[in-house]
Design an enzyme around this catalytic site. Sequence first.
Site, PDB file in Angstrom:
ATOM      1  N   ASP A 203       0.849  -1.092   0.030  1.00 51.35           N
ATOM      2  CA  ASP A 203      -0.003   0.035   0.086  1.00 51.35           C
ATOM      3  C   ASP A 203       1.081   1.115   0.050  1.00 51.35           C
ATOM      4  O   ASP A 203       1.637   1.227   0.668  1.00 51.35           O
ATOM      5  CB  ASP A 203      -0.915  -0.105   1.426  1.00 51.35           C
ATOM      6  CG  ASP A 203      -1.952   1.079   0.908  1.00 51.35           C
ATOM      7  OD1 ASP A 203      -2.761   0.802  -0.145  1.00 51.35           O
ATOM      8  OD2 ASP A 203      -2.090   1.917   1.861  1.00 51.35           O
TER       9      ASP A 203
ATOM     10  N   ASP B  36       4.379  10.706 -10.321  1.00 55.00           N
ATOM     11  CA  ASP B  36       5.706  10.936 -10.541  1.00 55.00           C
ATOM     12  C   ASP B  36       6.169  12.198 -11.109  1.00 55.00           C
ATOM     13  O   ASP B  36       7.032  12.914 -11.004  1.00 55.00           O
ATOM     14  CB  ASP B  36       6.322   9.713 -11.440  1.00 55.00           C
ATOM     15  CG  ASP B  36       6.586   8.462 -10.673  1.00 55.00           C
ATOM     16  OD1 ASP B  36       6.617   8.489  -9.194  1.00 55.00           O
ATOM     17  OD2 ASP B  36       6.743   7.277 -11.291  1.00 55.00           O
TER      18      ASP B  36
HETATM   19  P1  ITT Z   1      -3.695  -1.747  -5.391  1.00 49.58           P
HETATM   20  O1  ITT Z   1      -4.409  -1.308  -4.351  1.00 49.58           O
HETATM   21  O2  ITT Z   1      -4.673  -2.577  -6.231  1.00 49.58           O
HETATM   22  O3  ITT Z   1      -2.308  -2.258  -5.000  1.00 49.58           O
HETATM   23  P2  ITT Z   1      -3.562   0.821  -6.180  1.00 49.58           P
HETATM   24  O4  ITT Z   1      -3.117   1.797  -7.487  1.00 49.58           O
HETATM   25  O5  ITT Z   1      -5.045   1.310  -5.629  1.00 49.58           O
HETATM   26  O6  ITT Z   1      -3.279  -0.693  -6.379  1.00 49.58           O
HETATM   27  P3  ITT Z   1      -2.672   1.981  -3.758  1.00 49.58           P
HETATM   28  O7  ITT Z   1      -3.846   1.782  -3.011  1.00 49.58           O
HETATM   29  O8  ITT Z   1      -1.325   1.483  -2.946  1.00 49.58           O
HETATM   30  O9  ITT Z   1      -2.603   1.358  -5.267  1.00 49.58           O
HETATM   31  O10 ITT Z   1      -2.404   3.557  -4.107  1.00 49.58           O
HETATM   32  C1  ITT Z   1      -1.192   3.995  -4.259  1.00 49.58           C
HETATM   33  C2  ITT Z   1      -1.586   5.274  -5.500  1.00 49.58           C
HETATM   34  O11 ITT Z   1      -0.280   6.359  -5.188  1.00 49.58           O
HETATM   35  C3  ITT Z   1      -1.148   4.798  -6.670  1.00 49.58           C
HETATM   36  O12 ITT Z   1      -2.673   4.311  -7.297  1.00 49.58           O
HETATM   37  C4  ITT Z   1      -0.490   5.873  -7.341  1.00 49.58           C
HETATM   38  O13 ITT Z   1      -1.308   6.825  -7.852  1.00 49.58           O
HETATM   39  C5  ITT Z   1       0.213   6.368  -6.123  1.00 49.58           C
HETATM   40  N1  ITT Z   1       1.871   5.904  -6.178  1.00 49.58           N
HETATM   41  C6  ITT Z   1       2.183   4.977  -5.390  1.00 49.58           C
HETATM   42  N2  ITT Z   1       3.247   4.730  -5.812  1.00 49.58           N
HETATM   43  C7  ITT Z   1       3.806   5.511  -6.802  1.00 49.58           C
HETATM   44  C8  ITT Z   1       5.180   5.919  -7.519  1.00 49.58           C
HETATM   45  O14 ITT Z   1       6.063   5.276  -7.462  1.00 49.58           O
HETATM   46  N3  ITT Z   1       4.910   6.828  -8.149  1.00 49.58           N
HETATM   47  C9  ITT Z   1       3.904   7.512  -8.580  1.00 49.58           C
HETATM   48  N4  ITT Z   1       2.601   7.576  -7.976  1.00 49.58           N
HETATM   49  C10 ITT Z   1       2.632   6.546  -7.070  1.00 49.58           C
END
Ligand code: ITT
Length: 202
Positions: free
Chosen positions: A72, A158
Amino acid sequence: MNFEILLATSNAHKLEEFRRILAPHGITLYGMNDLNMPLLEVNEDGDTYFKNAQIKLLALRKLTSFPILADDSGLELEAFPNLLGLHTSRYAKGYKDQKEANESIIKLYDNNPSLKRDATFKCALCFSLNDGDLRYFDGKMPGFIGKKATYAHGFGYDPIFISKEKNLCVASLNDEEKDAISHRGKACKKLLTYLKIKGLIK
Ligand code: ITT
């Protein structure tokens, strides 16, 4: 030596990043599609990133005895503490696309030029073999919100995030450069240390 893990995510970008970070260490990472798993539909209502990662992992654990990794992650804005954070992926769903969501954040600062632009990407991992033992690892990437977006590499936020370590927009870094400083790269380093100690990878 090859160690196989299933990644509990429906985000293809996250799968791609985890794959490229873990593959050089002899880890084959499967996505949900690869193992014919249904889309993860869970209520990410935990009050921490770790709890949400655990919720995703335990939902998948009901379906498979495979080693599972769940992530997460989110972006925290110091000046707007409740805007993204645990709700980071939900925030973008309120816009036409990610680009529009990114522009909306830049606009917030344009409208309030005296605000501190400091921000932090956070990643929480929950990992389990198949013995019920849950392990947690985390990583942070400090930075700030840029004055304009750069669309080159990367995904999500990003394009508007400037890494403090590099003083460059994360979307302008190549894969290797991002993984060396990213929240995900740092959390994976801790996971890799654990897997090495367990003798599961070299
Ligand atoms: P899952 O829950 O199915 O894993 P999700 O996209 O909903 O997928 P998250 O709840 O962890 O995942 O949400 C994290 C959000 O944060 C993700 O959708 C991206 O928009 C952002 N994010 C996370 N890591 C990132 C990165 O390395 N670069 C850019 N944005 C990022």
